[in-house]
Design a protein around this motif. Structure first.
Motif, PDB file in Angstrom:
ATOM      1  N   GLN A  43      47.987  40.096  50.562  1.00 43.55           N
ATOM      2  CA  GLN A  43      48.975  40.458  49.560  1.00 43.55           C
ATOM      3  C   GLN A  43      48.548  41.703  48.780  1.00 43.55           C
ATOM      4  O   GLN A  43      49.344  42.586  48.506  1.00 43.55           O
ATOM      5  CB  GLN A  43      49.152  39.284  48.617  1.00 43.55           C
ATOM      6  CG  GLN A  43      50.235  39.532  47.626  1.00 43.55           C
ATOM      7  CD  GLN A  43      50.592  38.243  46.938  1.00 43.55           C
ATOM      8  OE1 GLN A  43      51.114  37.325  47.567  1.00 43.55           O
ATOM      9  NE2 GLN A  43      50.260  38.150  45.680  1.00 43.55           N
ATOM     10  N   HIS A  44      47.274  41.753  48.435  1.00 41.77           N
ATOM     11  CA  HIS A  44      46.748  42.946  47.769  1.00 41.77           C
ATOM     12  C   HIS A  44      46.920  44.172  48.653  1.00 41.77           C
ATOM     13  O   HIS A  44      47.247  45.249  48.181  1.00 41.77           O
ATOM     14  CB  HIS A  44      45.262  42.780  47.459  1.00 41.77           C
ATOM     15  CG  HIS A  44      45.009  41.920  46.262  1.00 41.77           C
ATOM     16  ND1 HIS A  44      45.798  41.948  45.146  1.00 41.77           N
ATOM     17  CD2 HIS A  44      44.029  41.031  45.993  1.00 41.77           C
ATOM     18  CE1 HIS A  44      45.332  41.107  44.245  1.00 41.77           C
ATOM     19  NE2 HIS A  44      44.261  40.529  44.746  1.00 41.77           N
ATOM     20  N   LEU A  45      46.679  43.960  49.930  1.00 45.72           N
ATOM     21  CA  LEU A  45      46.797  45.070  50.866  1.00 45.72           C
ATOM     22  C   LEU A  45      48.211  45.652  50.826  1.00 45.72           C
ATOM     23  O   LEU A  45      48.402  46.861  50.744  1.00 45.72           O
ATOM     24  CB  LEU A  45      46.448  44.607  52.283  1.00 45.72           C
ATOM     25  CG  LEU A  45      46.580  45.680  53.358  1.00 45.72           C
ATOM     26  CD1 LEU A  45      45.481  46.713  53.204  1.00 45.72           C
ATOM     27  CD2 LEU A  45      46.542  45.077  54.761  1.00 45.72           C
ATOM     28  N   VAL A  88      36.336  42.677  42.459  1.00 49.63           N
ATOM     29  CA  VAL A  88      36.328  41.327  43.009  1.00 49.63           C
ATOM     30  C   VAL A  88      37.403  40.518  42.305  1.00 49.63           C
ATOM     31  O   VAL A  88      37.368  40.361  41.090  1.00 49.63           O
ATOM     32  CB  VAL A  88      34.951  40.659  42.796  1.00 49.63           C
ATOM     33  CG1 VAL A  88      34.938  39.279  43.410  1.00 49.63           C
ATOM     34  CG2 VAL A  88      33.848  41.510  43.391  1.00 49.63           C
ATOM     35  N   ASP A  89      38.375  40.029  43.063  1.00 49.98           N
ATOM     36  CA  ASP A  89      39.473  39.284  42.451  1.00 49.98           C
ATOM     37  C   ASP A  89      39.171  37.796  42.417  1.00 49.98           C
ATOM     38  O   ASP A  89      38.522  37.264  43.298  1.00 49.98           O
ATOM     39  CB  ASP A  89      40.767  39.525  43.238  1.00 49.98           C
ATOM     40  CG  ASP A  89      41.987  39.003  42.481  1.00 49.98           C
ATOM     41  OD1 ASP A  89      41.867  38.700  41.272  1.00 49.98           O
ATOM     42  OD2 ASP A  89      43.063  38.901  43.095  1.00 49.98           O
ATOM     43  N   GLU A  90      39.692  37.130  41.388  1.00 49.96           N
ATOM     44  CA  GLU A  90      39.604  35.678  41.264  1.00 49.96           C
ATOM     45  C   GLU A  90      38.167  35.220  41.403  1.00 49.96           C
ATOM     46  O   GLU A  90      37.801  34.446  42.273  1.00 49.96           O
ATOM     47  CB  GLU A  90      40.474  34.993  42.322  1.00 49.96           C
ATOM     48  CG  GLU A  90      41.901  35.495  42.351  1.00 49.96           C
ATOM     49  CD  GLU A  90      42.737  35.056  41.145  1.00 49.96           C
ATOM     50  OE1 GLU A  90      42.217  34.307  40.302  1.00 49.96           O
ATOM     51  OE2 GLU A  90      43.890  35.490  41.042  1.00 49.96           O
ATOM     52  N   GLN A  91      37.379  35.694  40.502  1.00 49.37           N
ATOM     53  CA  GLN A  91      35.953  35.499  40.541  1.00 49.37           C
ATOM     54  C   GLN A  91      35.513  34.039  40.674  1.00 49.37           C
ATOM     55  O   GLN A  91      34.532  33.745  41.326  1.00 49.37           O
ATOM     56  CB  GLN A  91      35.341  36.068  39.266  1.00 49.37           C
ATOM     57  CG  GLN A  91      33.837  36.003  39.215  1.00 49.37           C
ATOM     58  CD  GLN A  91      33.222  36.710  40.382  1.00 49.37           C
ATOM     59  OE1 GLN A  91      33.657  37.790  40.726  1.00 49.37           O
ATOM     60  NE2 GLN A  91      32.229  36.116  40.990  1.00 49.37           N
ATOM     61  N   GLY A 127      49.306  40.438  35.399  1.00 52.08           N
ATOM     62  CA  GLY A 127      49.357  41.799  35.953  1.00 52.08           C
ATOM     63  C   GLY A 127      47.995  42.448  36.093  1.00 52.08           C
ATOM     64  O   GLY A 127      47.808  43.616  35.761  1.00 52.08           O
ATOM     65  N   LYS A 128      47.061  41.710  36.655  1.00 52.03           N
ATOM     66  CA  LYS A 128      45.705  42.251  36.824  1.00 52.03           C
ATOM     67  C   LYS A 128      45.653  43.274  37.962  1.00 52.03           C
ATOM     68  O   LYS A 128      44.865  44.213  37.930  1.00 52.03           O
ATOM     69  CB  LYS A 128      44.715  41.112  37.102  1.00 52.03           C
ATOM     70  CG  LYS A 128      44.550  40.168  35.932  1.00 52.03           C
ATOM     71  CD  LYS A 128      43.540  39.072  36.196  1.00 52.03           C
ATOM     72  CE  LYS A 128      44.034  38.010  37.147  1.00 52.03           C
ATOM     73  NZ  LYS A 128      45.168  37.209  36.617  1.00 52.03           N
ATOM     74  N   THR A 129      46.506  43.059  38.980  1.00 55.66           N
ATOM     75  CA  THR A 129      46.407  43.896  40.170  1.00 55.66           C
ATOM     76  C   THR A 129      46.613  45.379  39.860  1.00 55.66           C
ATOM     77  O   THR A 129      45.879  46.230  40.369  1.00 55.66           O
ATOM     78  CB  THR A 129      47.442  43.440  41.213  1.00 55.66           C
ATOM     79  OG1 THR A 129      47.467  42.017  41.233  1.00 55.66           O
ATOM     80  CG2 THR A 129      47.079  43.944  42.586  1.00 55.66           C
ATOM     81  N   VAL A 130      47.579  45.653  39.038  1.00 55.56           N
ATOM     82  CA  VAL A 130      47.886  47.058  38.792  1.00 55.56           C
ATOM     83  C   VAL A 130      46.769  47.709  37.963  1.00 55.56           C
ATOM     84  O   VAL A 130      46.441  48.887  38.140  1.00 55.56           O
ATOM     85  CB  VAL A 130      49.291  47.212  38.149  1.00 55.56           C
ATOM     86  CG1 VAL A 130      49.304  46.743  36.705  1.00 55.56           C
ATOM     87  CG2 VAL A 130      49.759  48.642  38.252  1.00 55.56           C
TER      88      VAL A 130
HETATM   89 MG    MG Z   1      46.134  38.164  41.093  1.00 51.23          MG
END
Ligand code: MG
Ligand code: ADP
Length: 701
Positions: free
Chosen positions: A342-344, A405-408, A311-314
């Motif tokens: 998907q993030h969008l 920055v996601d998924e570094q 649950g990193k996105t939230v």
């Molecule tokens: Mg993710």
């Protein structure tokens, strides 16, 4: 881009600083292809290191070929067939003295090529052996039509990371020319002799020559394991360059001011109240750590480490909310278009009810749409989501307050540096938040993320069911296909992931196409779709949408689905050639299932015979679903690579270093790094530029 005539003047006595285009035979088109690889100067070619080696020093009889392994064979063309079943195909059957037949299969071919492949022609080909309909086959092998006798290679053939339109042969040729300009060691070395002496490292010049062109007498076994002194020498320098780069970045960034962001309690409450779930304890803790950083007027440099699905996105969205509340912009960048989209969707769903707009900017957004997006970003759009196109030239933020920055691990240090380069000129720096799903042990984190503070999201949201994992030999492929039939009959959805270890996206796409037609044949009653990296983003999206909506039963995909894709109803995953994947990657892939409340399964389809290492990896996958346990197992198991020259460095963006294998070098790296920053800062700068500089300037390639 400053590779014009001035470039060589910057350091006239350093042949490495000359532009690559100063080498004979490097015209504009080759120059452009090289730039895509981050190669601008001659030294970039010296440090463009092979990914692996191919053994073309021997010929294998067709009868002795082993599925899944690459080999070189020689044979006479027996038959040629062009067909158009699912798409244009050229099949060529060759036979050798062992009286066995091998089928070569091509999906892209020219008429001139077909004309040369006449019965009786003698071919030498190199490629990976797959199961075909009628015995072994090679998809798009490299081949040569022989005229008379031809000697086999004398030494291992290096395989370089490359880009479309630039073949290995051409790249090898230009690297040869660059190597001819290597100066003597005294001029090449950047680590001061006093610091270097106690380490007993081999000479840099020698090391480069061995790694690029292993001579026949080189210790091939050591090279294959990545344990050759030449490789260790280069790995040390790469680790040092990275360490120096990160330390310096951190110091630079922290010397700037940032806008303190205090958030808005009411806005937060509205955001949280609208979520269909409550935050886990870990999410609340990490959220608080971030909020504390953001409230300071120094740029935050924080990494959130959390297993797939934690649950990193939230958490990222809450940080973005604080930026918006403070009148600043937030940008969220993802490594793939699919993930960014998907993030969008998530962000739009969460932010629209609050009246906060989310702008979209990816590399593929072109023309008028791009102009509009750029205008919105420059005009102060609150939140911008995109791929690393966000870091490209020409993207100006009105008042960027937070960069996420996601998924570094997919971005690597180079891109991180580019992002900071981009914002360095501003008097107020944005805060930076990095999200990664790759749990790495602390000692390594200190090195790889030397510039970041670390938060751990060490708890999964409730209600997840652990994924039941089994390992199944490819000999029982038929049973696996039956299991899919049964699962789909119950309304479940399935991922079938195709993997081959190849640097070419094209070959992976082709392998997926072959599997796609196989499954379409075997399961005519099911809706099956194909997803790979070479499809248009709109096609990818349409396919993903249909899968998500339940309109597709089986999705045959390459590892483009590895990161972030979220389809809660998919509850069975088959991973092909699992024996060749690292633990971390398998774990990432498996994280795509087990997201809903139904019991999920993962089938690791492997090609026997299994090496003991592969067996242990599959065992670890069966035993645990815990990312941190997997990460530790990974480190214990890794050590020497078992495949010829295959290294699991890709995910961290190293060219030659392997953190597991070379971990013993890290203390010296940290010691020498500190000494160099203290007393030889200018050499440190050159060392960083040598290993990281060019690719940082071309991070968007
Ligand atoms: Mg993710
Ligand atoms: P990752 O850390 O892999 O990026 P995501 O942020 O994509 O994970 O979250 C995975 C799924 O879990 C999403 O569907 C998300 O909505 C859901 N989720 C996140 N936090 C919680 C929570 N506290 N409770 C329940 N579900 C959650």
């Amino acid at each position: 881009m400053n590779d014009g005539p001035r470039a060589s003047g910057e350091n006239a006595d350093d042949p490495g600083m000359a532009p690559a285009s100063s080498l004979p035979g490097v015209g504009p088109s080759l120059r452009q292809a090289l730039e895509k690889l981050g190669i601008v100067r001659v030294q970039d070619l010296w440090f463009h290191l092979p990914l692996r080696y191919e053994d073309r020093t021997r010929l294998t009889a067709i009868g002795d070929l082993r599925i899944g392994e690459a080999a070189q064979v020689e044979g006479v063309v027996e038959a040629i067939e062009t067909g158009f079943r699912y798409r244009a195909t050229l099949r060529v059957a060759i036979t050798d003295d062992s009286q066995h037949t091998l089928v070569l299969r091509f999906f892209h071919f020219h008429r001139a090529q077909v004309a040369r492949l006449v019965p009786g022609a003698r071919l030498r080909c190199y490629g990976e052996v797959r199961h075909g309909q009628h015995g072994p086959e090679m998809v798009h092998p490299q081949y040569l039509v022989l005229q008379g006798e031809a000697a086999v290679e004398e030494c291992l053939t290096p395989v370089y990371p490359t880009t479309e339109g630039l073949g290995q042969k051409r790249l090898r040729g230009v690297i040869d020319k660059a190597l001819a300009r290597l100066p003597p060691d005294a001029r090449l070395e950047l680590i001061p002799p006093t610091l270097r002496a106690p380490l007993d490292l081999s000479s840099l010049r020698e090391a480069l020559l061995v790694v690029h062109r292993p001579p026949p007498q080189a210790d091939l076994a050591a090279l294959a394991r990545g344990a050759h002194p030449a490789q260790r020498r280069l790995a040390f320098e790469e680790l040092l360059a990275q360490h120096l780069g990160l330390k310096r970045l951190r110091a630079q960034v922290r010397s700037h001011r940032a806008q303190a962001l205090h958030g808005d309690v009411r806005l937060r409450e509205r955001f949280l109240a609208a979520l269909p779930f409550t935050l886990t304890r870990a999410q609340r803790r990490v959220d608080a750590e971030i909020a504390r950083d953001l409230a300071l007027d120094k740029p935050m440099l924080r990494l959130v480490q959390g297993d797939v699905g934690s649950g990193k996105t939230v958490v990222a969205a809450l940080a973005a909310l604080a930026a918006v509340a403070g009148g600043r912009q937030a940008a969220l960048m993802a490594p793939t278009e699919l993930l960014a989209e998907q993030h969008l969707r998530n962000f739009r769903a969460w932010f629209a009810p609050l009246g906060i707009d989310v702008a979209w900017l990816a590399g593929k957004v072109q023309g008028r749409a791009r102009k509009a997006a750029l205008g919105a970003v420059a005009g102060g759009a609150s939140i911008v989501v995109g791929t690393h196109a966000l870091m490209q030239e020409g993207v100006e933020f009105a008042r960027l307050g937070l960069a996420i920055v996601d998924e570094q691990h997919r971005f690597g240090v180079q891109q991180r540096m580019a992002l900071r380069d981009k914002t360095r000129a501003a008097d107020v720096m944005p805060h930076q938040l990095v999200l990664t799903a790759t749990p790495i042990p602390r000692t390594l984190a200190m090195s790889v993320y030397a510039d970041l503070d670390v938060s751990a999201l060490d708890e999964l949201p409730p209600g997840r069911t652990p994924v039941q994992t089994v390992a199944v030999s490819n000999a029982r492929r038929g049973e696996v296909i039956e299991r899919i039939r049964a699962a789909c009959a119950e309304g479940r959805q399935v991922y079938w992931v195709c993997t081959i270890i190849e640097e070419s996206e094209q070959l992976i796409a082709q392998a997926a196409e072959v599997t796609f037609s196989e499954l379409s044949n075997a399961l005519p009653e099911l809706k099956i779709a194909l997803l790979h990296g070479r499809m248009k983003p709109s096609e990818k999206q349409a396919t993903m949408d249909a899968f998500k909506a339940g309109g597709i039963a089986v999705l045959v995909a390459t590892t483009v689905i590895e990161v972030g894709v979220d389809v809660p109803d998919a509850s069975l995953m088959v991973i092909e050639n699992a024996e060749r994947l690292g633990l971390a990657q398998m774990h990432q892939l498996r994280g795509r299932v087990g997201r809903g409340s139904v019991a999920s399964g993962c089938v690791l389809l492997y090609q026997p015979p299994l090496s003991s290492l592969a067996r242990q990896r599959l065992e670890a996958m069966r035993e645990t679903n815990d990312g941190f346990v997997i990460a530790e197992r990974d480190l214990q198991l890794r050590g020497p690579g078992e495949l010829l020259g295959t290294r699991q460095t890709g995910e961290l963006g190293f060219r030659i270093a392997d953190l597991a294998r070379d971990a013993d070098l890290l203390p010296a790296v940290q010691r020498i790094g500190a000494a160099m920053l203290q007393s030889h800062p200018e050499l440190a700068t050159r060392l960083v530029a040598r290993w990281i500089g060019a690719s940082a300037r071309f991070a968007d390639a």
